[in-house]
Design an enzyme around this catalytic site. Structure first.
Site, PDB file in Angstrom:
ATOM      1  N   GLN A  16       2.449  -6.133  -3.247  1.00  0.00           N
ATOM      2  CA  GLN A  16       2.721  -6.070  -1.806  1.00  0.00           C
ATOM      3  C   GLN A  16       4.005  -5.253  -1.561  1.00  0.00           C
ATOM      4  OE1 GLN A  16       1.893  -9.471  -3.073  1.00  0.00           O
ATOM      5  NE2 GLN A  16      -0.165  -8.748  -2.717  1.00  0.00           N
ATOM      6  N   LYS A  62       2.232   1.956  -5.165  1.00  0.00           N
ATOM      7  CA  LYS A  62       2.929   1.436  -6.359  1.00  0.00           C
ATOM      8  C   LYS A  62       2.088   1.590  -7.620  1.00  0.00           C
ATOM      9  CE  LYS A  62       3.304  -2.592  -4.546  1.00  0.00           C
ATOM     10  NZ  LYS A  62       2.785  -2.257  -3.216  1.00  0.00           N
ATOM     11  N   ASP A  91       0.816  -1.223   0.000  1.00  0.00           N
ATOM     12  CA  ASP A  91       0.000   0.000   0.000  1.00  0.00           C
ATOM     13  C   ASP A  91       0.844   1.265   0.000  1.00  0.00           C
ATOM     14  OD1 ASP A  91      -2.302  -1.653   0.222  1.00  0.00           O
ATOM     15  OD2 ASP A  91      -1.912  -1.825   2.367  1.00  0.00           O
ATOM     16  N   GLY A  98      -4.128  -4.687  -4.246  1.00  0.00           N
ATOM     17  CA  GLY A  98      -5.169  -3.752  -4.656  1.00  0.00           C
ATOM     18  C   GLY A  98      -4.469  -2.470  -5.063  1.00  0.00           C
TER      19      GLY A  98
HETATM   20  P1  IMP Z   1      -2.135 -12.958   2.167  1.00  0.00           P
HETATM   21  O1  IMP Z   1      -1.180 -12.423   1.158  1.00  0.00           O
HETATM   22  O2  IMP Z   1      -3.564 -12.800   1.775  1.00  0.00           O
HETATM   23  O3  IMP Z   1      -1.794 -14.362   2.583  1.00  0.00           O
HETATM   24  O4  IMP Z   1      -1.976 -12.072   3.519  1.00  0.00           O
HETATM   25  C1  IMP Z   1      -0.791 -12.116   4.303  1.00  0.00           C
HETATM   26  C2  IMP Z   1      -0.505 -10.750   4.895  1.00  0.00           C
HETATM   27  O5  IMP Z   1      -0.094  -9.860   3.850  1.00  0.00           O
HETATM   28  C3  IMP Z   1      -1.701 -10.097   5.575  1.00  0.00           C
HETATM   29  O6  IMP Z   1      -1.246  -9.335   6.679  1.00  0.00           O
HETATM   30  C4  IMP Z   1      -2.218  -9.143   4.501  1.00  0.00           C
HETATM   31  O7  IMP Z   1      -2.907  -8.049   5.069  1.00  0.00           O
HETATM   32  C5  IMP Z   1      -0.929  -8.711   3.847  1.00  0.00           C
HETATM   33  N1  IMP Z   1      -1.115  -8.299   2.451  1.00  0.00           N
HETATM   34  C6  IMP Z   1      -1.268  -9.111   1.370  1.00  0.00           C
HETATM   35  N2  IMP Z   1      -1.385  -8.382   0.258  1.00  0.00           N
HETATM   36  C7  IMP Z   1      -1.297  -7.097   0.623  1.00  0.00           C
HETATM   37  C8  IMP Z   1      -1.323  -5.866  -0.104  1.00  0.00           C
HETATM   38  O8  IMP Z   1      -1.441  -5.809  -1.327  1.00  0.00           O
HETATM   39  N3  IMP Z   1      -1.196  -4.733   0.643  1.00  0.00           N
HETATM   40  C9  IMP Z   1      -1.020  -4.754   1.987  1.00  0.00           C
HETATM   41  N4  IMP Z   1      -0.977  -5.880   2.698  1.00  0.00           N
HETATM   42  C10 IMP Z   1      -1.118  -7.045   2.026  1.00  0.00           C
END
Ligand code: IMP
Length: 433
Positions: A231, A23, A20, A47
């Site tokens: 991410q 990017k 977040d 996102g």
């Molecule tokens: P997962 O990727 O859904 O397995 O989530 C693992 C961790 O990464 C969690 O704390 C999510 O909130 C975080 N996370 C995954 N994708 C994003 C992103 O695009 N932005 C911010 N945090 C993310």
């Protein structure tokens, strides 16, 4: 031109914090000068928000360059591909008059996120109890786990009817053993999964390709290419705040494996850093602000998940972690975002060291257990009056804001090439990229 003589005209955009960082906007801004944007990792857990002439686009799987009509976009082998999300993103763009035809391609080796991966994500989270990660529940972790277990269904498998059924049987057996649903697998379950996957034949038929040679040829011919990370580096499964991370390599190594490229095909590395810190989900966050200031940053910076709507935790800039991630990724330029959110603060704090059990630590790996004990040691900087919002020239920024930029450059030893001063594409100070 090949090998060592090549000066690759390519740029990677990598998040340096917990995601977040902005990017999407940086990729969109830089893609005006690029023919190609390639996404190398993550999945629909991302996102990426882009605002163009007041219209908001939120992209989860599609590379952010897709909004520009002449940009070709690739989704690499390292990406976890949820076909339902892909289909719905394509159709919502088409409804807005943006066609992806003949300019969007997905690598044949990208693996598919299946409905039961999402169920498994939820059951895994509940079994973690108080140690839950607070994942996005998009099935990302279980899908990468299946990939490492060598049972994942990849896009290429869709077109091999002989083997698809066998692969469906294996993945279902394996997954039912890993979830609360221990019931005997029935042939109907397999039929159901095969039918589900076959529905996406038409989606993938014209999208599937071998991304690596296309990118290699483009770069060898000097074409400008942008690599889009998802991410942030502190969520990297090896180098982030493990186990509170995602399941993929969000740092620079993920680019090479996710797109199948060797290092000389990479030119610059732009590290995107927010002027303060945010994090969604659980896990250590040494500079977190749990007070009114933290709420103010959340409100003013609209720090709510673009996909899940979850409120983001907020805090001061952590220079220890930033310096580490800038070095680890080989960052050549920084893109500093949301500078305007700090407008009007009397004082700005920046964490330059951690106190770990009374010891001053200036270089601690975020993946070390001590990171959980880190208490921030702050340097206090003067804030600024006046506003950085919507400025497009360095000279128009308040003096204190310029000093903040210089402070970050000095401490990280990386030049700031771009500053974002608002949501819109035009709210950007381009210094030199
Ligand atoms: P997962 O990727 O859904 O397995 O989530 C693992 C961790 O990464 C969690 O704390 C999510 O909130 C975080 N996370 C995954 N994708 C994003 C992103 O695009 N932005 C911010 N945090 C993310």
């Amino acid at each position: 031109m090949k090998g060592s003589e090549m000066q690759a005209n390519s740029t990677a955009v990598i998040g340096l914090q917990w995601g977040d960082e902005g990017k999407g906007k940086v990729v969109d801004f830089l893609s005006w000068s690029c023919d190609i944007v390639a996404r190398f990792g993550g999945g629909s857990n991302a996102g990426h928000t882009i605002v163009i002439n007041g219209e908001k686009f939120i992209l989860r799987l599609l590379p952010s360059g897709i909004i520009r009509p002449n940009t070709t976009c690739y989704i690499g082998a390292g990406v976890a591909c949820d076909p339902e999300v892909l289909e719905s993103e394509i159709s919502s763009l088409e409804k807005k008059g943006i066609s992806v035809s003949r300019r969007l391609f997905v690598d044949h080796a990208s693996h598919i996120v299946l409905p039961h991966h999402k169920d498994r994500d939820k059951s895994e989270e509940s079994s973690r109890g108080s140690n839950a990660i607070d994942t996005t529940k998009r099935g990302i972790g279980p899908s990468y786990a299946d990939r490492v277990s060598r049972i994942a269904i990849r896009i290429t498998d869709l077109f091999e009817p002989e083997t698809l059924r066998g692969k469906c049987e294996t993945i279902l057996k394996f997954n039912s053993a890993c979830t609360e649903n221990k019931s005997q697998l029935s042939p109907a379950d397999v039929d159901h999964l095969v039918a589900y996957l076959e529905k996406f034949h038409s989606l993938f038929r014209n999208l599937t390709t071998d991304v690596t040679p296309l990118l290699m040829n483009a770069i060898e011919n000097g074409r400008p290419v942008l690599f889009e990370g998802a991410q942030g580096s502190l969520l990297d499964v090896y180098y982030g705040t493990y186990p509170y991370t995602t399941s993929s390599h969000t740092t620079i190594g993920g680019l090479f494996t996710g797109l199948g490229l060797p290092p000389q095909y990479l030119g610059r590395v732009v590290g995107v850093v927010k002027s303060y810190m945010t994090r969604v989900g659980h896990g250590p966050f040494p500079t977190e602000l749990k007070d009114n200031l933290g709420s103010m940053l959340r409100e003013k910076g609209s720090e709510f998940g673009s996909v899940t709507g979850r409120p983001r935790r907020t805090g001061w800039l952590d220079l220890v972690a930033l310096k580490r991630m800038a070095r680890l990724n080989g960052v050549t330029h920084l893109a500093l975002t949301k500078l305007d959110v700090l407008d009007g603060l009397g004082e700005i704090h920046v964490c330059e060291a951690y106190d770990i059990d009374g010891e001053d630590r200036r270089d601690l790996a975020p993946n070390h257990l001590d990171f959980f004990k880190a208490r921030p040691i702050y340097t206090k900087l003067k804030g600024w009056t006046g506003s950085a919002a919507n400025k497009t020239r360095m000279a128009d920024l308040p003096t204190g804001a310029r000093e903040y930029i210089e402070f970050i450059e000095t401490k990280t030893e990386v030049p700031v090439g771009l500053v974002s001063t608002g949501n819109g594409r035009e709210d950007t100070v381009l210094i030199g990229l």
